[in-house]
Write a protein that holds these residues in place. Structure first.
Motif, PDB file in Angstrom:
ATOM      1  N   THR A  93       0.801  -1.230   0.000  1.00  0.00           N
ATOM      2  CA  THR A  93       0.000   0.000   0.000  1.00  0.00           C
ATOM      3  C   THR A  93       0.833   1.278   0.000  1.00  0.00           C
ATOM      4  OG1 THR A  93      -0.134  -0.121   2.420  1.00  0.00           O
ATOM      5  CG2 THR A  93      -1.940  -1.125   1.166  1.00  0.00           C
TER       6      THR A  93
ATOM      7  N   GLN B 127      -5.432   1.961   9.177  1.00  0.00           N
ATOM      8  CA  GLN B 127      -4.088   1.896   8.612  1.00  0.00           C
ATOM      9  C   GLN B 127      -3.073   1.708   9.723  1.00  0.00           C
ATOM     10  OE1 GLN B 127      -1.315   4.307   8.312  1.00  0.00           O
ATOM     11  NE2 GLN B 127      -2.133   5.711   9.853  1.00  0.00           N
TER      12      GLN B 127
ATOM     13  N   TRP C 181      -6.222  -0.899   5.328  1.00  0.00           N
ATOM     14  CA  TRP C 181      -5.181  -0.381   4.446  1.00  0.00           C
ATOM     15  C   TRP C 181      -3.776  -0.728   4.925  1.00  0.00           C
ATOM     16  CZ3 TRP C 181      -5.361   0.273  -0.283  1.00  0.00           C
ATOM     17  CH2 TRP C 181      -4.395   1.002  -0.977  1.00  0.00           C
ATOM     18  N   SER C 182      -3.442  -1.963   4.788  1.00  0.00           N
ATOM     19  CA  SER C 182      -2.079  -2.477   4.898  1.00  0.00           C
ATOM     20  C   SER C 182      -2.156  -3.923   4.474  1.00  0.00           C
ATOM     21  CB  SER C 182      -1.533  -2.393   6.324  1.00  0.00           C
ATOM     22  OG  SER C 182      -0.359  -3.191   6.451  1.00  0.00           O
ATOM     23  N   THR C 183      -1.288  -4.335   3.575  1.00  0.00           N
ATOM     24  CA  THR C 183      -1.332  -5.733   3.154  1.00  0.00           C
ATOM     25  C   THR C 183      -0.698  -6.649   4.193  1.00  0.00           C
ATOM     26  OG1 THR C 183       0.749  -5.602   1.897  1.00  0.00           O
ATOM     27  CG2 THR C 183      -1.303  -5.093   0.713  1.00  0.00           C
TER      28      THR C 183
ATOM     29  N   THR D 195      -6.882  -0.182  -5.954  1.00  0.00           N
ATOM     30  CA  THR D 195      -7.870   0.206  -4.944  1.00  0.00           C
ATOM     31  C   THR D 195      -8.539   1.513  -5.319  1.00  0.00           C
ATOM     32  OG1 THR D 195      -6.630  -0.936  -3.207  1.00  0.00           O
ATOM     33  CG2 THR D 195      -8.228   0.716  -2.508  1.00  0.00           C
TER      34      THR D 195
ATOM     35  N   LEU E 137      -2.307  10.121   4.058  1.00  0.00           N
ATOM     36  CA  LEU E 137      -3.212   9.285   3.266  1.00  0.00           C
ATOM     37  C   LEU E 137      -4.520  10.017   2.970  1.00  0.00           C
ATOM     38  CD1 LEU E 137      -2.618   5.836   4.981  1.00  0.00           C
ATOM     39  CD2 LEU E 137      -2.085   6.412   2.605  1.00  0.00           C
TER      40      LEU E 137
ATOM     41  N   ALA F  71      -2.272  -0.196  -4.581  1.00  0.00           N
ATOM     42  CA  ALA F  71      -2.729   1.182  -4.398  1.00  0.00           C
ATOM     43  C   ALA F  71      -3.507   1.673  -5.615  1.00  0.00           C
ATOM     44  CB  ALA F  71      -1.543   2.097  -4.111  1.00  0.00           C
TER      45      ALA F  71
ATOM     46  N   SER G  14      -7.009  -4.752   1.639  1.00  0.00           N
ATOM     47  CA  SER G  14      -6.139  -4.277   0.565  1.00  0.00           C
ATOM     48  C   SER G  14      -5.406  -5.410  -0.145  1.00  0.00           C
ATOM     49  CB  SER G  14      -5.136  -3.251   1.110  1.00  0.00           C
ATOM     50  OG  SER G  14      -4.443  -3.748   2.236  1.00  0.00           O
TER      51      SER G  14
ATOM     52  N   LEU H 134     -10.939   4.397   7.092  1.00  0.00           N
ATOM     53  CA  LEU H 134      -9.667   3.725   6.854  1.00  0.00           C
ATOM     54  C   LEU H 134      -9.083   3.197   8.153  1.00  0.00           C
ATOM     55  CD1 LEU H 134      -7.670   3.569   4.279  1.00  0.00           C
ATOM     56  CD2 LEU H 134      -6.430   5.403   5.419  1.00  0.00           C
TER      57      LEU H 134
ATOM     58  N   LEU I 295     -12.060   0.441   4.476  1.00  0.00           N
ATOM     59  CA  LEU I 295     -10.854  -0.052   3.818  1.00  0.00           C
ATOM     60  C   LEU I 295      -9.798  -0.403   4.861  1.00  0.00           C
ATOM     61  CD1 LEU I 295      -9.322  -0.574   1.179  1.00  0.00           C
ATOM     62  CD2 LEU I 295      -8.703   1.855   1.145  1.00  0.00           C
TER      63      LEU I 295
ATOM     64  N   ARG J  79     -10.788   7.650  10.334  1.00  0.00           N
ATOM     65  CA  ARG J  79      -9.775   6.606  10.223  1.00  0.00           C
ATOM     66  C   ARG J  79      -9.318   6.193  11.614  1.00  0.00           C
ATOM     67  NH1 ARG J  79      -6.485  11.370   9.487  1.00  0.00           N
ATOM     68  NH2 ARG J  79      -4.724  11.215  10.947  1.00  0.00           N
TER      69      ARG J  79
END
Length: 239
Positions: free
Chosen positions: A75, A123, A184-186, A107, A133, A104, A208, A121, A182, A147
């Motif tokens: 990401t 994250q 948001w971190s693989t 998405t 972000l 990224a 993600s 989000l 979302l 977030r």
């Protein structure tokens, strides 16, 4: 003469413990697709881009296995403003002759294609990264209305955040009535949670790592395209 099984080539960060597991889980629904993996160092990149040499080396190694597409399943590109990912893809394509994409970029494309432009989000980074972000997603027409920043600086540690913690934070964020949630971190293990959370909260919840993987599968030249598209659409909010 045997038929070659189409494959996706996946580049992932060196400290990631989640992407390979997510990819294999999703590919259980796509028996005609294979995956090959390579890694690049997580640290050591310039603040405004990538150290490109490790990416080129990984991409060239993957190219020897002849994948149909190469995916950078991370990401970081969003934090950089998305443009470095476009340049990275162009470089990989030029050097290997294989199409490339990133989580990224995919998405951003997915959320806009579904008109899901008000998101919340989760994250892994600190508040400063969260604010960046919010700014970079806004350039893609996507507003982060709320977030949760986990405040993790060591990427490996993100994989140790529990499913209960992720679910709890996602549920709290849903009170802001977003179009979607979302993860948001693989390296956050949100993949097994999204299906049930989507049902419970009544809004799409996207992981993600899964978004990147499904986008790569969609790019493959598969004979029964309609059936695969149906599985991809189902998987998008059910993994």
């Amino acid at each position: 003469m045997t038929m070659q099984v189409p494959a996706i080539g996946v580049i992932l960060p060196s400290s990631n413990r989640v992407v390979e597991r997510v990819t294999k889980s999703i590919l259980a629904d796509f028996p005609g697709v294979d995956a090959c993996f390579s890694r690049v160092p997580y640290a050591g990149h310039p603040p405004d881009g990538y150290d490109l040499d490790p990416f080129l080396y990984s991409a060239m190694m993957l190219a020897q296995a002849k994948p149909r597409i190469i995916l950078w399943n991370a990401t970081r590109g969003a934090l950089l403003g998305f443009e470095p990912d476009r340049k990275l893809c162009a470089l990989i394509e030029r050097e290997t002759g294989i199409p490339a994409t990133t989580t990224a970029l995919e998405t951003s494309a997915l959320l806009n294609s579904l008109a899901l432009t008000r998101i919340v989000l989760l994250q892994q980074g600190d508040a400063e990264e969260g604010a960046r972000l919010s700014t970079t997603f806004a350039t893609q027409g996507i507003s982060i209305v709320a977030r949760h920043d986990f405040g993790i600086n060591d990427n490996f540690e993100a994989s140790s955040i529990t499913a209960d913690e992720i679910a709890h934070r996602a549920t709290d964020l849903a009170s802001h009535h977003p179009d979607a949630i979302l993860i948001w971190s693989t390296n956050l293990d949100g993949h097994p949670l999204t299906g049930e959370l989507s049902k419970e909260l009544g809004i799409p919840v996207f992981d993600s790592a899964a978004v990147g993987t499904l986008a790569a599968i969609r790019r493959l030249p598969i004979e029964d395209g309609a059936a695969y598209e149906e599985r991809i659409a189902f998987r998008a909010v059910s993994v």
